[in-house]
Every structure is written in C-alpha cells, then in structure tokens.
Design an enzyme around this catalytic site. Structure first.
Site, PDB file in Angstrom:
ATOM      1  N   ASP A  67     -14.951   3.004  13.190  1.00  0.00           N
ATOM      2  CA  ASP A  67     -13.731   3.107  13.990  1.00  0.00           C
ATOM      3  C   ASP A  67     -13.009   4.418  13.670  1.00  0.00           C
ATOM      4  OD1 ASP A  67     -13.023   2.360  11.413  1.00  0.00           O
ATOM      5  OD2 ASP A  67     -12.194   0.424  11.992  1.00  0.00           O
ATOM      6  N   ASP A 136      -5.513  -9.982   8.818  1.00  0.00           N
ATOM      7  CA  ASP A 136      -5.401 -10.753  10.064  1.00  0.00           C
ATOM      8  C   ASP A 136      -6.762 -11.123  10.636  1.00  0.00           C
ATOM      9  OD1 ASP A 136      -6.337  -8.319  10.980  1.00  0.00           O
ATOM     10  OD2 ASP A 136      -4.634  -7.901  12.299  1.00  0.00           O
ATOM     11  N   HIS A 138      -9.304  -9.000  11.262  1.00  0.00           N
ATOM     12  CA  HIS A 138      -9.992  -7.999  12.087  1.00  0.00           C
ATOM     13  C   HIS A 138     -11.233  -7.455  11.390  1.00  0.00           C
ATOM     14  CE1 HIS A 138      -7.214  -4.596  10.375  1.00  0.00           C
ATOM     15  NE2 HIS A 138      -8.369  -4.515   9.785  1.00  0.00           N
ATOM     16  N   GLU A 143      -8.654  -6.138  16.669  1.00  0.00           N
ATOM     17  CA  GLU A 143      -7.532  -6.982  16.258  1.00  0.00           C
ATOM     18  C   GLU A 143      -7.656  -8.374  16.881  1.00  0.00           C
ATOM     19  OE1 GLU A 143      -5.870  -6.014  13.884  1.00  0.00           O
ATOM     20  OE2 GLU A 143      -4.696  -4.188  14.165  1.00  0.00           O
TER      21      GLU A 143
HETATM   22  P1  PGA Z   1      -8.943  -2.536   3.184  1.00  0.00           P
HETATM   23  O1  PGA Z   1      -9.081  -2.558   4.783  1.00  0.00           O
HETATM   24  O2  PGA Z   1     -10.344  -2.497   2.681  1.00  0.00           O
HETATM   25  O3  PGA Z   1      -8.205  -1.267   2.867  1.00  0.00           O
HETATM   26  O4  PGA Z   1      -8.229  -3.775   2.810  1.00  0.00           O
HETATM   27  C1  PGA Z   1      -9.939  -3.476   5.368  1.00  0.00           C
HETATM   28  C2  PGA Z   1      -9.776  -3.479   6.876  1.00  0.00           C
HETATM   29  O5  PGA Z   1      -8.637  -3.338   7.353  1.00  0.00           O
HETATM   30  O6  PGA Z   1     -10.769  -3.645   7.572  1.00  0.00           O
END
Ligand code: PGA
Length: 260
Positions: A67, A136, A138, A143
C-alpha cells in the site's frame, strides 16, 4: 488457516524470515510482498541476518509493496516506497530495480491502481505476502467495510488509522487521508499469505479475524478464505483466542519438515 503462537516478536520474525528463506532456496526469484509499520521489522532484521550469514541468497528476489499514501511527494521519507526501500530492500543489498510498488504521486490515481494490479499479475503473482493488522482489523489499507473482492484502488483512511500512523509524521495534519492499497481480492491472490501481529493492542482484532465471522467489517477475516494463510501471533496478541490451546498443540506436533 494456521495460527502459530510464538513467545515474542523476535521469534515471530525468525519464523517468517525462515519461511521466506526456504521459499527463496526453491524459487530464487520469488516475489515477496512486504508490509510497512512497526510489526514486520523483526522479519526484515531476521532475513537480513540470514543473508549476511550466508544461509540464503536474495540476489534474484523481487519485492513488492502492499500500500502507499496518495499525494506525498516523490522521495518523501514516510512514503511507503521510501520506507520499504530503506528498511528492507537496501539492508538486503538489493537494487531498486528489484522493487515494484504503486505510484502514489500519479495524477490519474485510478489508472495507477489498475496498472499496479496488472503489474503484479504480469510479474507472475506474489509468492508470499506479509501482512500486519490494524487495531480495527484492516489489512493493507483496506479499512472496515472494504469489499472482500476488492482490487487495488484508492481508499480513505479512518481517523483511527491516521492517528495510529501520526507517530511517523511531525503532526496528525501531515498524515494523508487517501491511500492506494492492494485490494482484499488482490491480497488473496498471493500463494501464501502470512499475517504477523504482536502486542495486546492487536488481541481483539486477531480474535475477530481468526475466530469471528467472515465480515467486511473485519477485513483480515478474509484470510479465512485463503487456502494457505498463516497467522503468527505473540502471546499478547493471542490472548483473546478461544482456540489458543488447540493452536499451540497443533503447532507443537507438526513435523519439522512442514514449515509454515
Ligand atoms: P503496525 O501497523 O505494525 O505499525 O501496528 C499495522 C497495520 O496498520 O497494518
């Protein structure tokens, strides 16, 4: 879906790095899909250590991005292209030409999304896609409410995700609202999908993704549809799993040759 509960983030990193190394031993030009954020860093450190120790060669490996933010200028240090090049591609000693990602600076964002989705397929598809998980639920930047069949496209970040990512910027205002992300359908095209989650803040999202119903509200639950999905969690991230004992026993009795 296989769930592997590891004692800590470093063990999770080692386990996944060994799976990547084993893949590269059989398929030296494998296409590895990598993720950004804090969670995957132990994987990158462990794979880099294996390369430096001569346990695996990555010289023909190809790397692709999951992404990207929309609208950060080319070369911005927090664009995910810059992050992946800095944290993974460069430490492995790979040239920038081994890397592919969507163009977050494109004027025609829709065309850039379609071009990236096509480029992944034309490259032969992703062999192993590493994922983190948002609090959340995702995956990538899909999302909650993302179509489970979605392809690479533009998405709007939730305020929660923007706040979570503000630590990488000088202020919340600087975090873009829009992103390009591989769609959930695109992610599911990878031959092996490996999700790593560490820390108690991910425990609810992990439980919903692994043991909850398949739901667009929890995008990571789409991994339930994949024939080869591995979820690697440390004890804290596993703390809400009802089947934790079953997952532990299953992994403990797995033959060594099987890998993940
Ligand atoms: P993080 O992000 O590894 O910094 O917790 C994970 C994500 O948002 O996919």
């Amino acid at each position: 879906m296989e769930v592997v509960i590891v004692p800590d983030a470093a063990s999770g990193g080692e386990l996944i790095a060994e799976a990547m190394a084993e893949l590269l031993r059989h398929k030296p030009d494998a296409l590895l899909g990598v993720a950004t954020g804090s969670t995957p860093l132990p994987v990158y450190e462990a794979l880099t250590a294996k390369v430096r120790a001569g346990e695996v060669s990555v010289s023909a490996a190809r790397i692709c991005q999951l992404d990207e933010y929309v609208g950060l200028p080319h070369g911005h240090p927090e664009s995910y292209r810059s992050v992946v090049l800095r944290e993974f591609v460069a430490p492995l000693g790979l040239p920038e030409s081994s890397f592919m990602g969507p163009d977050g600076t494109a004027e025609d964002v829709a065309a850039a999304c379609a071009a990236y989705d096509r480029a992944l397929a034309e490259a032969g598809g992703v062999d192993l896609q590493l994922l983190g998980i948002g609090g959340d639920g995702h995956i990538g930047f899909n999302e909650p409410s993302s179509s489970l069949a979605s392809r690479t496209r533009i998405k709007t970040l939730t305020e929660r995700t923007r706040r979570d990512n503000a630590r990488f910027f000088d202020s919340l205002e600087e975090v873009p609202h829009h992103v390009i992300t591989q769609g959930i359908g695109t992610i599911l095209d990878a031959r092996h999908v490996v999700l790593l989650a560490t820390g108690g803040a991910k425990a609810d999202a992990v439980a919903l993704a692994v043991e909850g119903p398949l739901s667009a509200l929890v995008p990571a639950s789409a991994l339930q549809l994949h024939p080869h999905a591995t979820v690697v969690v440390d004890e804290a991230a596993a703390s809400r799993l009802k089947l934790a004992d079953y997952f532990r026993a299953t992994y403990a009795s797995k033959p060594d040759w099987q890998g993940i």
